[in-house]
Design an enzyme around this catalytic site. Structure first.
Site, PDB file in Angstrom:
ATOM      1  N   ASP A   1       0.832  -1.194   0.000  1.00 20.88           N
ATOM      2  CA  ASP A   1       0.000   0.000   0.000  1.00 20.88           C
ATOM      3  C   ASP A   1       0.875   1.256   0.000  1.00 20.88           C
ATOM      4  O   ASP A   1       1.896   1.319   0.689  1.00 20.88           O
ATOM      5  CB  ASP A   1      -0.889  -0.022   1.245  1.00 20.88           C
ATOM      6  CG  ASP A   1      -1.861   1.125   1.306  1.00 20.88           C
ATOM      7  OD1 ASP A   1      -2.715   1.216   0.414  1.00 20.88           O
ATOM      8  OD2 ASP A   1      -1.767   1.937   2.253  1.00 20.88           O
TER       9      ASP A   1
ATOM     10  N   GLU B   1       1.538  -0.568  -5.134  1.00 21.62           N
ATOM     11  CA  GLU B   1       0.551   0.462  -5.389  1.00 21.62           C
ATOM     12  C   GLU B   1       1.311   1.784  -5.410  1.00 21.62           C
ATOM     13  O   GLU B   1       1.554   2.397  -4.371  1.00 21.62           O
ATOM     14  CB  GLU B   1      -0.532   0.503  -4.306  1.00 21.62           C
ATOM     15  CG  GLU B   1      -1.616   1.532  -4.649  1.00 21.62           C
ATOM     16  CD  GLU B   1      -2.284   2.160  -3.428  1.00 21.62           C
ATOM     17  OE1 GLU B   1      -3.428   2.622  -3.571  1.00 21.62           O
ATOM     18  OE2 GLU B   1      -1.668   2.199  -2.353  1.00 21.62           O
TER      19      GLU B   1
END
Length: 550
Positions: A208, A266
């Site tokens: 993330d 990401e």
């Protein structure tokens, strides 16, 4: 020894299905999906034909940001079950030939994490505070933030410690303080977290905010916006060179467990050549291709982003990924039904333009035929195989996304794409559970998208996905090679991958198909008298070429 891209691995061509656990399947009946619910639906996923499952966070968390505020990285939140439930789910997936990727959230912790609680209880300059980014405020009494940075979720990116001159940085919600990745304790802690889950048998990690862990020295002021610009974040808080040192270190950790473990970044950076830096041979193995996700419904722009992606990732020996939807944006079945198809609004509510649901689904079925025809790896977001649209008329009082609340509703946020899935049209909560409870309301329209209405229906979106995935695997398209074919019109794309030819008509008028055997078509009325209808696509076997207009 670091992992290399020297020979193809499973992630080079895998189709990976994202599970947002809160909304996938609820075995307990409390209205929130859980790991036992995932286990109940493993046969469905195996029959769909995906190669791996990526699970969004299920760790202990106060759930201020739906689990992306982690309080304990080594345990399952009771909302989702137990570590034993995780082990059972993982074993069941492996038994069915599917791998498991879990989310890791390294940019920030929850404010309830034991580290941050100790930091608040410790004085300025203490080792406990050094794990986070605390700075003295500006002004005579420290009453102003240390710099002018904004939060991605709206408002200031700093919160003052009560009664002190110091503030702490949070690029997201106040409850998500940023870690200081220059601190060796932070580096060691996450090495251990990775090993914890690798020892349990996970096959990879989705990282993330992979581009956000290192901030520019001195934390300089920046007058830009946190809004996405040309597909990427900008500013001194993003994409700093030192972040790559972290992933080289993590690569070495993964290598302790063999050559078949992976990471996917990401990283909202632009252009693809910058994203490709995250997947150099000694760093990660994949990065999400957000440039593809953000491309509008336009043949030339799609061709350009595909070519640029293949070139950029190929230059570092990494596979390209293709993704159309995830838990952070409006589903593409809704985006493609807007008057400017493919634009990416930050949520849709009842006061906004409402997508043309039928047209959006038609285009979504066509674009997946392009996506799955491309070499590389593809990501699917739960429910897209059902053709699900966003819930675009959700009343404001149901909304839980911190973006909505921190901007006082100016940004609608992501709740619309996170609504629990419909499994059975005539069951409570459409089969999400047996009690009818649902943490976000499901629109009545979801009844016609329910999985039980689509199974064994050869015209359904679910059946189209199953056939596409089976044919993609059978013909080796994931590890094939793209060759563009001459196109009869500027709004038509044609390409060949192995013995499969795709024709995608992005216009409104029909176009003649080349000769060949039609294997799949995006909708039942896609082909008539050798003509491919508008907003439709087809896969052909051993097709003739269009005449070269040059």
């Amino acid at each position: 020894m670091t992992q290399q891209h020297s020979r193809p691995q499973w992630w080079h061509h895998a189709v990976i299905y994202q599970i947002y656990p809160r909304s996938f399947m609820d075995a307990s009946g409390d209205g929130i999906g859980d790991l036992a619910g995932v286990t109940q639906r493993l046969d469905y996923l195996a029959n769909l034909g995906v190669d791996a499952l990526w699970l969004s966070p299920f760790y202990r968390s106060p759930q201020a940001d739906a689990g992306y505020d982690v309080a304990d990285y080594r345990d399952v939140d009771p909302l989702f079950g137990t570590l034993e439930d995780f082990d059972s789910m993982l074993a069941g997936a492996h038994e069915r030939g599917m791998r498991i990727i879990v989310d890791i959230v390294p940019n920030h912790t929850s404010s309830e994490h034991v580290w941050f609680q100790k930091a608040l209880a410790s004085p300025s300059g203490s080792p406990e505070r050094a794990r986070y980014i605390f700075r003295e405020g500006r002004g005579e009494y420290g009453e102003q933030p240390p710099n002018n940075w904004e939060s991605v979720f709206g408002g200031a990116a700093w919160t003052q410690v009560p009664g002190e001159r110091e503030w702490y940085l949070h690029l997201f919600d106040t409850s998500q303080p940023d870690l200081d990745w220059h601190n060796p304790e932070v580096l060691d802690e996450f090495d251990d977290v990775l090993r914890f889950w690798l020892k349990r048998g996970v096959d990879g990690f989705r990282v993330d905010v992979a581009h956000g862990m290192i901030k520019a020295p001195g934390l300089p002021d920046w007058n830009g916006s946190q809004a996405m610009i040309e597909g990427g974040n900008r500013g001194p808080m993003w994409d700093q060179d030192e972040v790559h040192d972290i992933y080289r270190r993590w690569n070495r950790v993964l290598s302790e467990f063999g050559r078949d473990r992976m990471m996917v970044a990401e990283a909202w950076v632009h252009p693809p050549s910058k994203t490709a830096r995250y997947v150099r041979p000694d760093e990660m193995q994949q990065a999400f291709n957000f440039d593809y996700l953000l491309t509008p419904w336009d043949a030339d722009k799609l061709r350009d982003v595909i070519d640029t992606s293949l070139e950029s990732y190929g230059a570092v020996g990494a596979p390209t990924t293709w993704v159309m939807s995830n838990h952070d944006g409006v589903r593409h079945a809704s985006r493609l039904g807007l008057s400017r198809p493919g634009t990416r609004p930050n949520g849709i509510d009842a006061d906004d333009e409402q997508p043309d649901e039928a047209l959006g689904l038609r285009r979504a079925r066509a674009i997946i035929m392009l996506t799955l025809a491309l070499p590389g790896s593809a990501y699917l977001y739960q429910g897209e195989e059902l053709g699900l649209p966003d819930h675009t008329t959700m009343p404001a009082h149901y909304r839980q996304d911190p973006t909505f609340h921190r901007t006082n509703g100016e940004q609608i946020g992501r709740d619309g794409c996170r609504v629990p899935l419909p499994w059975c049209a005539n069951a409570p909560a459409f089969g999400f559970n047996t009690t009818g409870e649902s943490w976000l309301p499901q629109p009545e329209s979801y009844a016609r998208y329910a999985a039980d209405q689509q199974l064994e229906n050869e015209d359904s979106t679910l059946e189209l996905y199953r056939r596409l995935l089976a044919m993609r695997h059978e013909h080796g398209l994931g590890h094939g090679e793209l060759v563009w074919q001459a196109s009869p019109r500027s709004d038509v794309l044609s390409l060949t991958n192995g013995d499969v030819t795709l024709v995608l008509n992005l216009g409104e008028m029909p176009v003649a198909l080349p000769g060949g055997e039609v294997a799949l078509q995006s909708v039942t009325d896609a082909i008539c008298d050798g003509q491919l209808a508008g907003n439709a696509a087809a896969w052909l076997i051993h097709a003739d070429a269009y005449p070269d207009n040059d």
